[in-house]
Write a protein that holds these residues in place. Structure first.
Motif, short mmCIF file in Angstrom:
data_model
loop_
_atom_site.label_atom_id
_atom_site.label_comp_id
_atom_site.label_asym_id
_atom_site.label_seq_id
_atom_site.Cartn_x
_atom_site.Cartn_y
_atom_site.Cartn_z
N ILE A 132 0.89 -1.20 0.05
CA ILE A 132 0.12 0.07 0.10
C ILE A 132 0.85 1.32 0.01
O ILE A 132 1.72 1.28 0.93
CB ILE A 132 -1.01 0.11 1.13
CG1 ILE A 132 -1.84 -1.39 1.33
CG2 ILE A 132 -1.64 1.20 1.07
CD1 ILE A 132 -2.49 -1.52 2.62
N LYS A 133 0.69 2.08 -0.94
CA LYS A 133 1.61 3.27 -1.01
C LYS A 133 1.02 4.29 -0.20
O LYS A 133 -0.18 4.34 0.19
CB LYS A 133 1.61 3.92 -2.47
CG LYS A 133 2.21 2.75 -3.62
CD LYS A 133 1.92 3.17 -5.17
CE LYS A 133 2.08 2.12 -6.13
NZ LYS A 133 2.00 2.45 -7.45
N ASP A 134 1.88 5.28 0.07
CA ASP A 134 1.62 6.48 0.87
C ASP A 134 0.40 7.08 0.14
O ASP A 134 0.67 7.63 -1.19
CB ASP A 134 2.99 7.22 1.16
CG ASP A 134 3.91 6.72 2.06
OD1 ASP A 134 3.51 5.68 2.64
OD2 ASP A 134 5.14 7.12 1.95
N GLY A 135 -0.52 7.42 0.94
CA GLY A 135 -1.52 8.36 0.39
C GLY A 135 -2.42 7.54 -0.82
O GLY A 135 -3.60 8.06 -1.28
N GLU A 136 -2.43 6.37 -0.71
CA GLU A 136 -3.25 5.42 -1.47
C GLU A 136 -4.45 5.12 -0.84
O GLU A 136 -4.48 4.85 0.31
CB GLU A 136 -2.35 4.20 -2.04
CG GLU A 136 -3.20 3.45 -3.19
CD GLU A 136 -2.22 2.29 -3.88
OE1 GLU A 136 -2.53 1.89 -4.76
OE2 GLU A 136 -1.32 1.63 -2.96
N PHE A 137 -5.58 4.74 -1.93
CA PHE A 137 -6.86 4.35 -1.47
C PHE A 137 -7.13 3.25 -1.91
O PHE A 137 -7.48 2.98 -3.27
CB PHE A 137 -7.89 5.57 -1.81
CG PHE A 137 -9.34 5.21 -1.02
CD1 PHE A 137 -9.93 4.02 -1.11
CD2 PHE A 137 -10.01 6.22 -0.64
CE1 PHE A 137 -11.22 4.02 -0.52
CE2 PHE A 137 -11.17 6.15 -0.20
CZ PHE A 137 -11.96 4.93 0.23
N ILE A 138 -7.01 2.19 -0.99
CA ILE A 138 -7.31 0.76 -1.35
C ILE A 138 -8.72 0.07 -0.73
O ILE A 138 -8.84 0.35 0.29
CB ILE A 138 -6.05 -0.12 -0.75
CG1 ILE A 138 -4.68 0.15 -1.20
CG2 ILE A 138 -6.41 -1.67 -0.91
CD1 ILE A 138 -4.52 -0.39 -2.76
N ALA A 139 -9.23 -0.51 -1.68
CA ALA A 139 -10.63 -1.06 -1.29
C ALA A 139 -10.50 -2.54 -1.29
O ALA A 139 -9.99 -3.31 -2.28
CB ALA A 139 -11.76 -0.61 -2.20
N ILE A 140 -10.82 -3.15 -0.11
CA ILE A 140 -11.00 -4.67 -0.11
C ILE A 140 -12.21 -5.21 -0.25
O ILE A 140 -13.25 -4.72 0.38
CB ILE A 140 -10.31 -5.03 1.34
CG1 ILE A 140 -8.92 -4.36 1.48
CG2 ILE A 140 -10.13 -6.59 1.45
CD1 ILE A 140 -7.87 -4.71 0.92
N LEU A 141 -12.27 -5.67 -1.47
CA LEU A 141 -13.56 -6.12 -2.08
C LEU A 141 -13.89 -7.62 -1.98
O LEU A 141 -13.10 -8.42 -2.43
CB LEU A 141 -14.11 -5.64 -3.33
CG LEU A 141 -15.23 -6.09 -3.95
CD1 LEU A 141 -16.46 -5.21 -3.47
CD2 LEU A 141 -15.03 -5.20 -5.31
N GLY A 142 -14.99 -8.02 -1.32
CA GLY A 142 -15.28 -9.68 -1.64
C GLY A 142 -16.37 -10.08 -0.83
O GLY A 142 -17.38 -9.15 -0.09
N PRO A 143 -16.82 -11.18 -1.10
CA PRO A 143 -18.31 -11.79 -0.36
C PRO A 143 -17.89 -11.77 1.26
O PRO A 143 -16.87 -11.80 1.57
CB PRO A 143 -18.71 -12.89 -1.09
CG PRO A 143 -17.40 -13.44 -1.68
CD PRO A 143 -16.47 -12.23 -1.77
#
Length: 356
Positions: free
Chosen positions: A24-35
């Motif tokens: 995960i990079k600095d300032g990055e928006f990561i979404a964890i998606l799944g059922p």
């Protein structure tokens, strides 16, 4: 920068996470998606420091904060958390909620009373709550409560903001409003965000990259547009794009669909994994339907649903059922039982005959 290397987590004989690698990079928006049950929340808890991994390491800014041997607790990490249930204290005002982490968070900037007051005012202004500073949680709406939760999390200026399905308790209109709020906060704080959700529209609307998970494993990590248009696995194709997986065979860069043996479809970025299985993903909106005569049709309409700007169809083709979404035109719509032909828009290279 945050790095997860070979992270696994087991509960007895049950493995919740299988060898997760993620940067995960600095300032990055990561979404964890799944059922539900795919391991999203377990991954978030490991990032927060609520538990130890069974194997692997988590590194934040070159410091190992979690391994199978030891874990740095949440209060010693520069993080903020936003919970699904708001987690507000009933005896504290909105102002006191935002002030609390400024006084007790280990990484909050050192400040005197005047500076803390200014920071609280700025944060409340950022989330549109300055006029509600003296209210208690029971005097707030659901959307206002979630804003308080966000304000409390960002007040100490954390380097990492963790969000566990923060909008799932809100109605549809409030969710749309809060999405804009979260994006606004991300732009102004520049914190890295890890956002856990099962809502695909939330992930696509806000994230720089999406991590699609299933059964404790990462299926694909990519930008939203690539996840949608270039799925790498069967699960991603059907879960995210709601693709119809058409069986057939690949000959060089052309696909011959089994139901339409006289057609050839070009390779538009189909993954190696899907090619090996003789599959071609087609999203519902990539089909065009046309009326056909009985005995010379590709399939029969089995289900019709009106969705405002679109019509949703299920078409029986041989022994399979395919999903088709079409924009509503000025022509009459199809009814259950209508024989139809399907054309893959802008991709069919050759068509010599109609499947009977």
């Amino acid at each position: 920068m945050i790095r997860l290397d070979g992270i696994s987590k087991s509960y007895g004989d049950v493995t919740a996470l299988h060898s997760i690698d993620l940067t995960i990079k600095d300032g990055e928006f990561i979404a964890i998606l799944g059922p539900s049950g795919c391991g999203k929340t377990t991954l978030l808890k490991l990032l927060a420091g609520f538990m130890k991994p069974t194997s692997g390491t988590i590194t934040i800014n070159d410091t190992v904060v979690a391994s199978a041997e030891a874990v740095l607790p949440p209060e010693k990490r520069n993080i903020g958390m936003v919970f699904q249930s708001f987690a507000l204290w009933p005896h504290m005002t909105v102002y006191e909620h935002v002030q609390f982490p400024l006084m007790h968070h280990s990484f909050a900037p050192k400040a005197d009373k005047e500076q803390r007051e200014e920071r609280v005012k700025n944060v409340l202004r950022m989330v549109g709550l300055e006029s509600l500073a003296q209210r208690y949680p029971h005097e707030l709406s659901g959307g206002q409560k979630q804003r308080v939760s966000l304000a409390r999390a960002i007040a100490p200026e954390p380097g990492l903001l963790l969000m566990d399905e923060p909008l799932s308790a809100l109605d549809a209109e409030l969710r749309m409003e809060m999405r804009k709020e979260i994006q606004h906060i991300h732009r102004h704080t520049n914190a890295s965000i890890v956002y856990v959700t099962h809502d695909q529209s939330e992930a696509f609307a806000m994230a720089d990259r999406i991590v699609v998970m299933n059964h404790g494993k990462i299926e694909q990590i990519d930008r939203p547009e690539m996840i949608f248009t270039r799925p790498e696995t069967e699960f991603v194709a059907t879960f995210v794009g709601k693709c119809n997986l058409i069986q057939g065979k690949w000959e060089e860069k052309m696909f011959i669909p089994k139901p339409f043996p006289n057609e050839k479809w070009p390779d538009i970025g189909v993954s190696i994994n899907l090619k090996k299985k003789g599959l071609y993903p087609v999203r519902p909106d990539q089909w065009a339907l046309s009326k056909a005569k009985e005995g010379s049709s590709h399939g029969v309409v089995k289900f019709v649903q009106y969705q405002g700007k679109e019509m949703y169809y299920i078409v029986q083709v041989g022994e399979e059922e395919w999903t088709v979404h079409e924009l509503i035109q000025h022509t009459s719509r199809f009814q259950v039982g209508d024989p139809v032909n399907l054309v893959l828009q802008n991709t069919v290279i050759k068509k010599e005959a109609v499947l009977v």
